[in-house]
Design an enzyme around this catalytic site. Structure first.
Site, PDB file in Angstrom:
ATOM      1  CG  ASP A   1      -2.157   0.784   1.053  1.00  0.00           C
ATOM      2  OD1 ASP A   1      -2.137   1.743   0.133  1.00  0.00           O
ATOM      3  OD2 ASP A   1      -3.250   0.722   1.596  1.00  0.00           O
TER       4      ASP A   1
HETATM    5  C1  NOJ Z   1      -4.211   3.901   0.060  1.00  0.00           C
HETATM    6  C2  NOJ Z   1      -5.326   3.290   0.086  1.00  0.00           C
HETATM    7  O1  NOJ Z   1      -5.132   2.580   1.413  1.00  0.00           O
HETATM    8  C3  NOJ Z   1      -5.488   2.070  -0.883  1.00  0.00           C
HETATM    9  O2  NOJ Z   1      -6.551   1.229  -0.903  1.00  0.00           O
HETATM   10  C4  NOJ Z   1      -5.308   2.735  -2.288  1.00  0.00           C
HETATM   11  O3  NOJ Z   1      -5.381   1.771  -3.131  1.00  0.00           O
HETATM   12  C5  NOJ Z   1      -3.820   3.405  -2.347  1.00  0.00           C
HETATM   13  N1  NOJ Z   1      -3.927   4.578  -1.175  1.00  0.00           N
HETATM   14  C6  NOJ Z   1      -3.837   4.337  -3.562  1.00  0.00           C
HETATM   15  O4  NOJ Z   1      -4.645   5.375  -3.764  1.00  0.00           O
END
Ligand code: NOJ
Length: 755
Positions: free
Chosen positions: A282
């Site tokens: 993430d």
């Molecule tokens: C953080 C989020 O937790 C995740 O779900 C998302 O896909 C990414 N950012 C990219 O935006």
């Protein structure tokens, strides 16, 4: 159009997929191609493929240069076809090995046309609808050159305080698994190589929904029982459906950060489930391993994430900065790097990016917001609404009322109608409830007031990209005047529709709450409207169960429409007018009070089970609305429950049938739900577990026999006593009905040796 074929998934509702993972097997040709390319790559180029950068954080020149030098395998947050092609040209035409980028984006519930949020999709109890909606979203996103979505989010969530409950399918592993695999099929289509297929990324592996206290990013402490039987199954289903990538989670799982978690990423994902896609971290979650007090520094973080099995790093650059030295020092094996890069190259190959790296820049004009998108979004918003209350059959509003007062801060709020994760939408495209009512009830006099305004009170991470309207009423006097005007409108109307709930930024990432009350003065407005004596309809726009105990006793009609998306207003108006009939069911248990959380239907039987509603002395411990509940303008009767045998043995399974009769004059949908309970075994099992369902449409007075099939595998579970997956012979209860409180009951026995 391919989804006619995709929708035909016989038996998908009633079977848990076994160990075979047909969809994930990487084609030999793709592997050969990737291996040949790997031979030519320098270590630096390999690490480049393992690095993803965000277009909204770095300046253009730096990114161009990094791509040119082979330091970037993927970019995210670019949504314009010409810009995507420009970056792709640098990768394909100006790098040594001409390896295309894979462009990712959060296509969560639509791209430019926004569909209802995932929690709403689960409320449809219609996996085919989710497949269709995600296929439509894929068409839009791929039309600008995006080929990778960070979805589906399949985190089970049993705590409505957690803001991200809106992004998943709710509390149940069975429903969650069906929605997970359905979405993967929708995004990825029949073949990843189709120009309109998006690579799915199942996230957040694993346990993010169990954040302590519902506080986003907080640790999750999950027992083995809950992990294997509740939190992991939707991931397994998505992997079995062929999800091409997977994202790690931000939090610690039982004190080991998910992004450095070898157990999750190697033992479970690769060794047991044979996942053959690639794993992305993430956002900055590799760098955060140090913040967690897990890794000593950025170098250690890169080493441990790579060794744990994270193939690509999202946005932080510990891989870019540290992996080369780590390989040279023998801390990360070259074979580990090769495995990661192979999986990334295989995905790019399967998407056809090596052959067709560029998007046709004229495509978006005909795809974005096309009539087909509008009508699919409207149908989805209709199908996801849940009617919670309808005293005296106030709904549908039978004739064109001569006047309707439409009130509330969400009645004419375009961005708020869309919900979080609508980053590529244009709020102006949205039809609000007020607009929908005005066009549906063209003969009625429609008056409108916000009544009250709501504000988050704290900044949101999405403020910069997508601001919600700011309050315009500045003084107490102005606020009072608007409130009074609203109540006057109710007094002067035949019926009032109050559109209340939560603004867009009040749910989603970093949008957890400690209270479930209607924000601001909405409750007061509701009470004042009801006090006029006029009939009141409450339309809820929100991404989590809210405290509506008062409304459940005093407001005659309550319609939950979640964040219904671009066509939300039209859909709500269709439902109010009765040109459509609500048929959704809750994918979450609806608590009465925040103090009851966590509250879910599938808990274990314990001491004095007949008194589970009186576990607290200061209030009921029963839910306000049970999991699986939802009303309709039709009435249904279920009877004649039959099983094909008193014994379930072998793979032919047990056929369970029930007659469903529409006992009304109105055509409508019912969701037949099947629950089981294992009476005794190596471990206590939940009082009820959903094991099958089907949404059926019935014409007035029509009767249909619905048959669901139970297989031995459906009854298997991970036994915390035996530390393995078992299917235990013995007696089971079986219920079929309209919610988790289904009353038609029988028993059967499962034969066969315990595994
Ligand atoms: C953080 C989020 O937790 C995740 O779900 C998302 O896909 C990414 N950012 C990219 O935006």
């Amino acid at each position: 159009m391919v989804f006619g074929h995709l929708l035909a998934v016989p038996g998908a509702h009633t079977q848990i997929q076994g160990g075979a993972t047909p969809g994930t097997k990487a084609p030999a040709q793709a592997v050969r191609f990737a291996d040949a390319l790997l031979q030519k790559m320098t270590l630096e180029e390999k690490i480049g493929q393992m690095s993803q950068i965000a277009m909204n954080t770095a300046d253009g020149a730096t990114i161009d240069d990094a791509i040119r030098r082979g330091k970037v395998g993927s970019v995210l947050f670019v949504t314009d076809a010409a810009k995507i092609n420009r970056l792709q040209r640098i990768a394909v035409e100006q790098t040594r090995l001409h390896i295309p980028l894979i462009v990712g984006f959060d296509v969560i519930h639509g791209f430019r046309t926004i569909y209802p949020i995932p929690l709403a999709m689960a409320a449809s109890w219609d996996p085919a609808l989710a497949t269709n909606a995600q296929h439509m979203a894929a068409r839009e996103a791929t039309s600008v050159g995006i080929r990778w979505t960070f979805a589906p989010m399949v985190d089970i969530a049993r705590d409505p305080r957690w803001g991200r409950i809106m992004e998943g399918a709710g509390e149940d592993p069975y429903l969650g698994s069906r929605m997970a695999e359905a979405q993967v099929r929708g995004f990825q289509g029949t073949d990843l190589g189709n120009a309109d297929s998006l690579l799915a990324c199942v996230k957040h592996f694993a346990g993010y929904g169990a954040a302590l206290g519902g506080r986003d990013y907080d640790s999750a402490n999950i027992s083995d029982d809950q992990l294997w039987n509740v939190y992991l199954p939707p991931f397994h289903a998505a992997v079995d459906a062929g999800a091409g990538s997977l994202m790690t989670a931000y939090m610690d799982l039982n004190s080991v950060p998910a992004t450095g978690n070898t157990f999750l990423l190697r033992d479970v994902l690769r060794d047991r489930w044979h996942f053959q896609g690639f794993v992305v971290s993430d956002w900055e979650s590799i760098k955060s391993l140090t913040t967690h007090g897990f890794s000593a520094d950025a170098h250690d973080a890169a080493v441990r994430a790579a060794n744990a099995g994270v193939d690509m790093e999202m946005t932080s650059h510990t891989y870019r900065d540290e992996l080369q030295a780590a390989v040279q020092r023998g801390e990360v094996k070259l074979s580990t790097i090769d495995e990661a890069v192979r999986d990334i190259l295989v995905a790019k190959y399967r998407l056809g990016l090596f052959e067709h790296p560029y998007v046709d820049e004229t495509l978006a004009a005909s795809e974005l917001l096309s009539p087909a998108q509008h009508s699919a979004a409207r149908a989805a918003a209709v199908r996801t609404a849940v009617l919670l209350r309808n005293e005296g059959n106030l709904l549908p509003l039978r004739k064109q009322p001569s006047s309707i007062a439409v009130l509330g801060p969400l009645a004419d709020a375009k961005a708020d109608t869309l919900g979080s994760w609508s980053l590529a939408s244009h709020p102006a495209d949205t039809v609000t409830v007020l607009e929908g009512i005005r066009s549906q009830f063209a003969q009625s006099k429609v008056s409108y007031s916000t009544g009250v305004e709501i504000e988050r009170g704290q900044p949101s991470i999405f403020d910069g990209q997508f601001p919600s309207p700011k309050p315009v009423l500045k003084t107490d006097a102005e606020r009072k005047a608007e409130f009074d005007r609203a109540v006057d409108l109710v007094r002067n109307a035949d019926v009032a529709v109050l559109v209340l709930g939560e603004a867009q930024t009040m749910s989603g990432e970093r949008a957890s709450r400690m209270s479930l009350k209607l924000p601001g003065q909405q409750q007061e407005l509701l009470e004042a409207a009801v006090a006029t004596g006029k009939p009141v309809v409450l339309v809820l726009i929100n991404g989590r169960p809210l405290d509506i105990v008062w409304a459940s006793q005093h407001v005659p009609a309550v319609l939950e429409v979640w964040y219904p998306g671009t066509e939300g207003g039209h859909a709500v108006a269709d439902l109010l007018a009765g040109t459509a009939n609500p048929g959704g069911k809750l994918p979450v248990t609806w608590p009465r009070d925040v103090g009851q959380i966590p509250l879910y239907y599938a808990d274990n039987l314990t001491q004095i089970p007949e008194a589970t509603a009186t576990r607290y002395w200061d209030g009921s411990s029963a839910p306000l609305y049970p999991f699986g509940f939802g009303l309709s303008y039709s009435t249904f009767k279920l009877d004649n429950l039959q099983t094909s045998s008193p014994v379930l043995r072998g793979e032919r399974g047990l056929r369970v049938s029930v007659d469903v009769q529409n006992t009304s004059e109105v055509a409508g949908d019912e969701v037949v739900q099947l629950y089981t309970h294992q009476r005794a075994g190596s471990a206590s099992r939940p009082v009820r577990e959903l094991k099958g369902f089907r949404r059926v449409h019935l014409e007035p007075h029509e009767t249909q026999t619905v048959t669901l099939t139970l297989k031995p595998d459906d009854l298997s579970f991970w036994s915390p006593a035996k530390h393995l997956r078992v299917t235990e012979p013995g007696t089971f209860d079986l219920w079929v009905g309209e919610s988790s409180q289904a009353t038609l009951h029988t028993t059967f026995s499962l034969e066969g040796a315990a595994r």
